[in-house]
Design an enzyme around this catalytic site. Structure first.
Site, PDB file in Angstrom:
ATOM      1  N   GLY A 125     -14.376  -0.152   4.745  1.00 52.31           N
ATOM      2  CA  GLY A 125     -13.062   0.440   4.469  1.00 52.31           C
ATOM      3  C   GLY A 125     -13.005   1.050   3.083  1.00 52.31           C
ATOM      4  N   VAL A 144     -11.232   0.189   0.407  1.00 54.30           N
ATOM      5  CA  VAL A 144     -11.313  -0.775  -0.702  1.00 54.30           C
ATOM      6  C   VAL A 144     -12.750  -1.282  -0.829  1.00 54.30           C
ATOM      7  CG1 VAL A 144     -10.470  -2.959  -1.636  1.00 54.30           C
ATOM      8  CG2 VAL A 144      -8.903  -1.457  -0.427  1.00 54.30           C
ATOM      9  N   SER A 154     -19.531  -2.456  13.198  1.00 58.37           N
ATOM     10  CA  SER A 154     -20.415  -1.914  12.168  1.00 58.37           C
ATOM     11  C   SER A 154     -21.700  -2.724  11.990  1.00 58.37           C
ATOM     12  CB  SER A 154     -19.680  -1.873  10.823  1.00 58.37           C
ATOM     13  OG  SER A 154     -18.522  -1.075  10.922  1.00 58.37           O
ATOM     14  N   ARG A 182      -2.048 -15.287  -0.364  1.00 60.47           N
ATOM     15  CA  ARG A 182      -1.462 -15.159  -1.705  1.00 60.47           C
ATOM     16  C   ARG A 182      -0.484 -16.275  -2.049  1.00 60.47           C
ATOM     17  NH1 ARG A 182      -0.557  -8.648  -1.510  1.00 60.47           N
ATOM     18  NH2 ARG A 182      -2.736  -8.085  -1.838  1.00 60.47           N
ATOM     19  N   CYS A 237      -1.041  -3.955  -4.938  1.00 68.75           N
ATOM     20  CA  CYS A 237      -1.264  -2.902  -5.936  1.00 68.75           C
ATOM     21  C   CYS A 237      -0.011  -2.518  -6.711  1.00 68.75           C
ATOM     22  CB  CYS A 237      -1.891  -1.669  -5.285  1.00 68.75           C
ATOM     23  SG  CYS A 237      -0.979  -1.036  -3.863  1.00 68.75           S
ATOM     24  N   GLU A 282       6.222  -3.693   1.692  1.00 69.64           N
ATOM     25  CA  GLU A 282       5.953  -3.560   0.259  1.00 69.64           C
ATOM     26  C   GLU A 282       7.058  -4.161  -0.623  1.00 69.64           C
ATOM     27  OE1 GLU A 282       3.059  -2.190  -0.040  1.00 69.64           O
ATOM     28  OE2 GLU A 282       2.813  -1.649  -2.145  1.00 69.64           O
ATOM     29  N   ARG A 342       6.623   6.428  -0.920  1.00 65.82           N
ATOM     30  CA  ARG A 342       5.285   7.019  -0.915  1.00 65.82           C
ATOM     31  C   ARG A 342       5.411   8.475  -1.348  1.00 65.82           C
ATOM     32  NH1 ARG A 342       0.933   4.021  -0.574  1.00 65.82           N
ATOM     33  NH2 ARG A 342       1.374   3.182   1.482  1.00 65.82           N
ATOM     34  N   HIS A 401       0.156   4.477  -9.130  1.00 58.81           N
ATOM     35  CA  HIS A 401       1.525   4.123  -8.760  1.00 58.81           C
ATOM     36  C   HIS A 401       2.408   4.246  -9.997  1.00 58.81           C
ATOM     37  CE1 HIS A 401       0.074   3.026  -4.965  1.00 58.81           C
ATOM     38  NE2 HIS A 401       0.174   1.731  -4.984  1.00 58.81           N
ATOM     39  N   ASN A 441      -3.858   2.339  -8.805  1.00 62.50           N
ATOM     40  CA  ASN A 441      -3.649   1.372  -7.730  1.00 62.50           C
ATOM     41  C   ASN A 441      -4.919   0.894  -7.047  1.00 62.50           C
ATOM     42  OD1 ASN A 441      -3.277   4.235  -6.909  1.00 62.50           O
ATOM     43  ND2 ASN A 441      -3.433   3.359  -4.853  1.00 62.50           N
ATOM     44  N   THR A 442      -6.001   1.681  -7.075  1.00 64.57           N
ATOM     45  CA  THR A 442      -7.218   1.179  -6.416  1.00 64.57           C
ATOM     46  C   THR A 442      -8.208   0.594  -7.418  1.00 64.57           C
ATOM     47  OG1 THR A 442      -8.447   3.282  -6.438  1.00 64.57           O
ATOM     48  CG2 THR A 442      -6.968   2.896  -4.571  1.00 64.57           C
TER      49      THR A 442
END
Lengths: 346, 346, 346, 346
Positions: free
Chosen positions: A13, A15, A40, A109, A142, A195, A228, A235, A320-321
């Site tokens: 993916g 990330v 995969s 989390r 993020c 979010e 968005r 962000h 953000n990434t």
């Protein structure tokens, strides 16, 4: 020094790809295993994924055979970029089998024995996994990370009663393929599923205090509205705060400029030299111009001014990434290694 | 019926062009004069301007000779799209010479004898120019109009104590050439010069009450944060309100759906049949999908939900160059004509 | 080693800013003077310009006083980012007074005694300024550079009879403020003033041969069509070629992969290790993913396939403000220094 | 007059939605059935699809129950927006059971007994289905339609030997969700799977002549290069032509301006009054400004100029989801009805 072998779960993916990009030439860690779903597995990595990073994929990784996400991997340190639909069980299985899992997924989390970690903010929460042989450590969402890092020194210095935030979030936060171009080109979408719930709860755990090896959540009110926007990375968030003890504008700026924390003292490879930058110019910070500050690991703030309803308002920007996902997770791993939380590894 | 001849001041700018586009085939008004600065005067209109509308310019307007903005024009009804740097004096001169000037410029918005008009919201403010031979009537700022129209029925029904707004504004609000592409492509700019000041003052005059032929401003607190986003048309705003008397969610939606005002009763040509639309879908309204509702004259609201700090939050969308500029001004002119405020015209 | 002091003419524009960004920490050159028009002269640089680069401006440059573009500057090596409206005379004046001017402006590109230089392509054209004390050397147009670099090894190996090119060019090529966002957001503009003329003439001079200290232009036909697209950096071009001697597809790819030139042999600081990269993937190269290859100094090619009308077609991508402007100019300066063309400097 | 009932196959996709939008208030046709895959069947339409059009979905259609794509539908006239993966068999089944299927799918475009129809270009090809009770008629690919319509009158008047085209295509051509925003925001993708093959074959069938009830393909060479750009609607194409008999520039423009065909004579509801518009301005046509000309059914051409390699070059623009898909199909249905090809319907 021999590098620590690491595996990436969910490597195909976006990330996962970012992890691979950031770990290239890392001084302490070396990718030795890539794992993904059955679809995969057993394929060459370059055939299992469509590489969408702007750097080129190294030949040795392109040719690596993808493994299954099973706790038979050799690397005891694993970065999880798994989708929330599978991360819950898989990560638990790894932790129960003696692996240290540092995860971007939301699933664990709020588990009591899992730190929700921003290394500069709540490094002390790692205490709750001290001495364990295998554990899960999670990265916040993020949109939470930039915000919480920016308010941490203000929270410590002045106390917070109310926090109001409106976000304008980049499309890379939605993964790949993620947001359809027809939805976002020349447009704004005033909704990101789940979010706002994350933003009004995660900062309270992160800013919580450790008592008897438990995290007592911070206690103030957060309202979040998430949008968005057609931005690739970065962000941007407008923030309003009512403090317990209202500071002057200069006091806030000073607190930001002087903020350094444990990752800076330890000079961890991915730690920004200065975690928070204040911009004096009215039109800054902007996603396109400032997201890559300190290789995407620093947070930018600007436009601090008194508010008519709260005490102050300002804007926060973070990548953000990088800071908000793969980079933040990497910094967590560095901190855990430097502080000897990785029992049985090296 | 003979149409009323109208002139456009500042006809070569983008708001001027929008006036021309919207006035094409208008049932009551007919453009007979185009006026602009000395640089353009005496040229053919098509040579004095770079037409950037998506409709084609009619040949009779393309060939019209541009005049100077002097009160020697024949049309006694003039639409002003003048830049703020010159609008102040020019508009006063016209009004003093018996013209009715309906203006998009900010200069006279807070003059005591000038209505700051949104036809559905404060049509009664036109009383202060009653009987005059010549007057200025102003259109509010594009970011104010959608917001104020959306909160008007709530203000009347439940009272407002605090209003918090964060905008994501389209580039067409900056005129042409306006915002450079290098500033906004794949980016957000968290600052629009002067915009926040307008948003925290204009709604209070517009929602003010008329007493002894004077406007008494409404009395509640507004905080505004304004951002520019890469959208062509349509300002999206996230709004939070604390009411004097907190309604239920359904009460708010009912008040919105049932709102009609004088322009609807008079069936004015540019009046939307329904001024406010509520969208039930989480992801709506969006600038690209919904700005053109009722030819850009209706306002869209959505995502109404309880707020953690204020009473409610929701999003508002309106077309910034139609409802928020030329279309709103046109509706004002229609209202003035229908209510016989245009002394000496027809 | 002492660094060579350099000045930048037109330092306040976007190309000027790019020079400053790229020269930061350069091993051989050091900016000691910034010059611009009278409007900016005598101001601090940070007050004379609006910095739009994504890196932060260094304090010592921010505080530097801007000088006039007069040949009284101390640095004998100057980079010109001047606008074409003034570059012609100013650059001549500098050259006549013993300065070496390396310019991005179009004015002197076709002067007989001025090399139109792409260091890897026609380094030998520098011969025409050999021994001079002061000279002008020009950088080609941004859309020419990527194309000409990509076809150079093909031209040498197989000869070219016809070249057909259609460009999709980034907005940064238009400078700042440059292209208005209303023109290009979600749009394509099929016209760039003067661009097609440059593209059909410049490659012929660059690929020309040096005879008796004069450049004899190459002799083949070029047709160019130029479009502006909503991309920040990176010109993408579709190219069709009819060769004198038609090679196989593999021969072309080999020629590209093996191409190295003098800047690579000299290991100049700004020289890409490999000037041309061939991508096997159908969907590459793309501006957002590949423009920064080798810090923006390499050219990417892809999608090579036989053509129904010409012999072959393919796409070329290059970073228009790095390889196509400031970076290319810098490489030219490095080459001139390494080959001892800078008489009287050091 | 009673309206003809029509069904839409593949009603939940973006082309299906466009059919619904365009058929709203159509004077001749009325949607009475919506059909889609098993996943959607038996659901209310509004629950089976995510409506992404900018108009609002009518309540009577929102509440319509979705049926399966089986030839048990009541409407004998069906519009197919089916995906190519299923369209082949389903459309054949319908035609074999007495339905008239007008399709956007590629599957049957080159069947001998299937017209590949652009109503203004090859209305006479409908002869091959004359007298049939049930048949398939196909719409060409979106990138083919604008091009072929623009060259039709030139082909007739001057003959064509070579045609070279480079496209810049809008994202709506890729359906919904279609192109990921991460692929196209601020970017160009120089590849669209299968598109170049369609462009170099379809125009030859469409421009073919009817002999003995068979279509003899036209005979000239086409080279096509296809790119995706960040535009919502409107394919822009740069075209170069070598004619059999080279005309003057004015002759070409006259031929374009005077072109009218059968749909114009019949005054079909969806027929543009003028099919081809020539723009004199250098910077036009542009997707954002001109795609909606004549409600998206006209084609825009501009920048006609002599070419260095071919005879002439110019740009063509057409609305890819209106003229290039649903609108073109609708016009085909109108033509078939007006010319009595719909045996057994009404």
């Amino acid at each position: 020094m021999n590098k620590i072998p690491v595996a990436i779960l969910g490597a195909t993916g976006s990330v996962g790809q970012k992890f691979i990009e950031l770990l290239t030439n890392h001084p302490w860690f070396e990718i030795t295993e890539l794992a993904a779903s059955e679809r995969s597995a057993n394929k060459k990595y370059s055939e299992a994924t469509k590489w969408v990073m702007s750097s080129r994929l190294k030949p040795e990784l392109a040719g690596m055979e993808v493994k299954l996400c099973k706790p038979t991997l050799n690397s005891k340190l694993v970065f999880s970029a798994l989708d929330a639909s599978v991360a819950g069980e898989v990560e638990t299985e790894f932790a129960n089998n003696g692996y240290f899992v540092i995860s971007n997924a939301k699933n664990h989390r709020f588990d009591e024995d899992v730190p929700l970690l921003i290394p500069e903010v709540n490094y002390n929460h790692l205490e709750i996994i001290k001495g364990k042989n295998g554990a899960i450590v999670t990265n916040p969402n993020c949109s939470t990370i930039g915000l919480t890092l920016a308010i941490k020194p203000l929270f410590d210095a002045f106390g917070i009663e109310q926090l109001n935030v409106v976000t304008m979030q980049a499309v890379s936060g939605g993964g790949y393929p993620g947001v359809p171009s027809l939805d976002i080109l020349g447009n704004v979408v005033p909704f990101i599923s789940g979010e706002e719930e994350k933003m009004k709860t995660e900062p309270l755990k992160i800013l919580g205090s450790l008592k008897d090896n438990k995290i007592e959540h911070a206690n103030f009110t957060i309202s979040a509205q998430c949008n968005r926007v057609p931005v690739i990375d970065g962000h941007l968030e407008t923030v309003q705060i009512k403090f317990k003890s209202k500071p002057t504008k200069n006091e806030i700026i000073e607190v930001w400029k002087n903020f350094k924390s444990l990752p800076q003292k330890l000079e961890l490879p991915f730690a920004p030299k200065q975690p928070i930058y204040y911009f004096e110019e009215d039109h800054l910070p902007q996603p396109r111009l400032n997201s890559n500050l300190e290789k995407g690991m620093a947070v930018s703030v600007g436009r601090l001014r008194e508010d008519e309803i709260f005490d102050y308002k300002f804007v926060v920007l973070s990548h953000n990434t990088v800071r908000g996902a793969a980079g933040g997770t990497l910094l967590a791993a560095e901190l855990m290694k430097a502080q000897n939380y990785l029992n049985g590894i090296l």
